[in-house]
Motif scaffolding. Structure first.
Motif, mmCIF file in Angstrom:
data_model
loop_
_atom_site.group_PDB
_atom_site.id
_atom_site.type_symbol
_atom_site.label_atom_id
_atom_site.label_comp_id
_atom_site.label_asym_id
_atom_site.label_seq_id
_atom_site.Cartn_x
_atom_site.Cartn_y
_atom_site.Cartn_z
ATOM 1 N N MET A 272 -100.864 28.862 36.240
ATOM 2 C CA MET A 272 -101.445 27.863 35.383
ATOM 3 C C MET A 272 -101.980 26.738 36.274
ATOM 4 S SD MET A 272 -99.683 25.998 32.112
ATOM 5 C CE MET A 272 -99.214 27.542 31.364
ATOM 6 N N SER A 273 -103.163 26.258 35.992
ATOM 7 C CA SER A 273 -103.789 25.234 36.834
ATOM 8 C C SER A 273 -103.217 23.852 36.545
ATOM 9 C CB SER A 273 -105.301 25.224 36.622
ATOM 10 O OG SER A 273 -105.611 24.651 35.365
ATOM 11 N N ASP A 274 -103.391 22.966 37.524
ATOM 12 C CA ASP A 274 -102.945 21.584 37.331
ATOM 13 C C ASP A 274 -103.659 20.940 36.153
ATOM 14 O OD1 ASP A 274 -101.183 21.714 39.416
ATOM 15 O OD2 ASP A 274 -102.367 20.528 40.808
ATOM 16 N N LEU A 275 -104.931 21.265 35.965
ATOM 17 C CA LEU A 275 -105.675 20.667 34.854
ATOM 18 C C LEU A 275 -105.089 21.084 33.504
ATOM 19 C CD1 LEU A 275 -109.334 20.968 36.182
ATOM 20 C CD2 LEU A 275 -107.816 18.987 36.223
ATOM 21 N N THR A 276 -104.665 22.330 33.403
ATOM 22 C CA THR A 276 -104.025 22.796 32.173
ATOM 23 C C THR A 276 -102.699 22.071 31.958
ATOM 24 O OG1 THR A 276 -105.047 24.959 32.451
ATOM 25 C CG2 THR A 276 -103.163 24.832 30.961
ATOM 26 N N LEU A 277 -101.955 21.899 33.045
ATOM 27 C CA LEU A 277 -100.671 21.199 32.943
ATOM 28 C C LEU A 277 -100.874 19.724 32.584
ATOM 29 C CD1 LEU A 277 -98.868 22.824 35.981
ATOM 30 C CD2 LEU A 277 -98.393 23.215 33.561
ATOM 31 N N ILE A 278 -101.920 19.118 33.108
ATOM 32 C CA ILE A 278 -102.226 17.724 32.764
ATOM 33 C C ILE A 278 -102.560 17.615 31.279
ATOM 34 C CG2 ILE A 278 -103.889 15.858 33.106
ATOM 35 C CD1 ILE A 278 -104.016 16.786 36.086
ATOM 36 N N ALA A 279 -103.338 18.561 30.767
ATOM 37 C CA ALA A 279 -103.667 18.560 29.334
ATOM 38 C C ALA A 279 -102.395 18.712 28.497
ATOM 39 C CB ALA A 279 -104.661 19.673 29.025
ATOM 40 N N GLU A 280 -101.487 19.570 28.926
ATOM 41 C CA GLU A 280 -100.217 19.720 28.217
ATOM 42 C C GLU A 280 -99.400 18.436 28.282
ATOM 43 O OE1 GLU A 280 -98.067 23.127 29.607
ATOM 44 O OE2 GLU A 280 -99.524 24.533 28.778
ATOM 45 N N ASP A 281 -99.429 17.761 29.437
ATOM 46 C CA ASP A 281 -98.717 16.488 29.565
ATOM 47 C C ASP A 281 -99.277 15.447 28.607
ATOM 48 O OD1 ASP A 281 -96.909 17.357 31.425
ATOM 49 O OD2 ASP A 281 -97.958 16.513 33.156
ATOM 50 N N ASN B 289 -105.768 34.869 48.228
ATOM 51 C CA ASN B 289 -104.859 35.337 47.176
ATOM 52 C C ASN B 289 -103.595 34.480 47.048
ATOM 53 O OD1 ASN B 289 -104.558 37.008 44.979
ATOM 54 N ND2 ASN B 289 -103.340 38.504 46.101
ATOM 55 N N HIS B 290 -103.630 33.241 47.532
ATOM 56 C CA HIS B 290 -102.545 32.286 47.265
ATOM 57 C C HIS B 290 -103.126 30.882 47.232
ATOM 58 C CE1 HIS B 290 -102.253 30.755 51.418
ATOM 59 N NE2 HIS B 290 -102.435 31.994 51.795
ATOM 60 N N ARG B 291 -102.377 29.987 46.626
ATOM 61 C CA ARG B 291 -102.863 28.618 46.501
ATOM 62 C C ARG B 291 -102.850 27.917 47.855
ATOM 63 N NH1 ARG B 291 -100.005 26.044 41.291
ATOM 64 N NH2 ARG B 291 -98.161 26.288 42.570
ATOM 65 N N ALA B 292 -103.616 26.848 47.955
ATOM 66 C CA ALA B 292 -103.719 26.095 49.206
ATOM 67 C C ALA B 292 -102.348 25.552 49.615
ATOM 68 C CB ALA B 292 -104.714 24.953 49.048
ATOM 69 N N ASP B 293 -102.084 25.594 50.920
ATOM 70 C CA ASP B 293 -100.801 25.101 51.426
ATOM 71 C C ASP B 293 -100.757 23.582 51.465
ATOM 72 O OD1 ASP B 293 -99.853 27.689 51.835
ATOM 73 O OD2 ASP B 293 -100.757 27.794 53.816
ATOM 74 N N TYR B 294 -101.870 22.953 51.784
ATOM 75 C CA TYR B 294 -101.913 21.496 51.912
ATOM 76 C C TYR B 294 -102.498 20.871 50.658
ATOM 77 C CZ TYR B 294 -103.277 16.836 53.320
ATOM 78 O OH TYR B 294 -103.434 15.482 53.376
ATOM 79 N N ARG B 295 -101.888 19.785 50.221
ATOM 80 C CA ARG B 295 -102.384 19.035 49.058
ATOM 81 C C ARG B 295 -102.256 17.546 49.339
ATOM 82 N NH1 ARG B 295 -102.775 21.551 44.071
ATOM 83 N NH2 ARG B 295 -102.359 19.572 43.045
ATOM 84 N N ARG B 296 -103.152 16.778 48.758
ATOM 85 C CA ARG B 296 -103.042 15.315 48.830
ATOM 86 C C ARG B 296 -102.202 14.781 47.678
ATOM 87 N NH1 ARG B 296 -109.180 13.462 49.475
ATOM 88 N NH2 ARG B 296 -108.494 12.538 47.525
ATOM 89 N N THR B 297 -102.012 15.599 46.657
ATOM 90 C CA THR B 297 -101.275 15.187 45.471
ATOM 91 C C THR B 297 -100.104 16.131 45.250
ATOM 92 O OG1 THR B 297 -102.656 16.553 44.040
ATOM 93 C CG2 THR B 297 -103.349 14.270 44.367
ATOM 94 N N PRO B 298 -99.065 15.682 44.547
ATOM 95 C CA PRO B 298 -97.946 16.584 44.262
ATOM 96 C C PRO B 298 -98.371 17.658 43.255
ATOM 97 C CG PRO B 298 -97.638 14.499 43.133
ATOM 98 C CD PRO B 298 -98.854 14.348 44.002
ATOM 99 N N ARG B 299 -97.803 18.828 43.383
ATOM 100 C CA ARG B 299 -98.077 19.890 42.407
ATOM 101 C C ARG B 299 -97.440 19.521 41.079
ATOM 102 N NH1 ARG B 299 -100.890 23.908 44.231
ATOM 103 N NH2 ARG B 299 -100.600 24.589 46.376
ATOM 104 N N MET B 300 -98.133 19.853 40.027
ATOM 105 C CA MET B 300 -97.578 19.637 38.698
ATOM 106 C C MET B 300 -96.523 20.710 38.467
ATOM 107 S SD MET B 300 -99.392 17.061 37.792
ATOM 108 C CE MET B 300 -99.083 16.860 36.061
ATOM 109 N N ASN B 301 -95.514 20.410 37.679
ATOM 110 C CA ASN B 301 -94.480 21.406 37.374
ATOM 111 C C ASN B 301 -95.041 22.437 36.423
ATOM 112 O OD1 ASN B 301 -92.624 19.988 38.895
ATOM 113 N ND2 ASN B 301 -91.954 18.765 37.179
ATOM 114 N N GLY B 302 -94.787 23.680 36.742
ATOM 115 C CA GLY B 302 -95.257 24.728 35.831
ATOM 116 C C GLY B 302 -95.405 26.060 36.470
#
Length: 92
Positions: free
Chosen positions: A1-10, A79-92
């Protein structure tokens, strides 16, 4: 599930928390006692936590969008998500 979907759920969950806090406020007006006050306080604390999380996302919306794009391209090519992020991953 994408962060944008999780943000919409939030956002939806925050709207529900707002409704719950409103109901608790009405109950506190009708019956002022420790039980009603504790319920109101708990609902307001939950609403505060949800609003704080949404504010963090809105304050960093560009970084979340860039991280979402990086995840998309990383998933497409490796075939996997990026290892580095500037923001925390959303829970999900």
């Amino acid at each position: 599930m994408s962060d944008l979907t999780l943000i919409a759920e939030d956002i939806l969950n925050t709207m529900h928390a707002l409704e719950d806090a409103h109901i608790a406020a009405q109950e506190l007006r009708e019956k002022t006692d420790h039980v009603a006050f504790d319920a109101f306080r708990a609902k307001m604390l939950e609403l505060h936590e949800r609003l704080s999380q949404l504010k963090m996302v809105l304050d960093n919306e560009e970084a979340f969008a860039v991280d979402e794009l990086a995840d998309f391209f990383s998933k497409a090519y490796t075939n996997h998500r990026a290892d580095y992020r500037r923001t925390p991953r959303m829970n999900g």
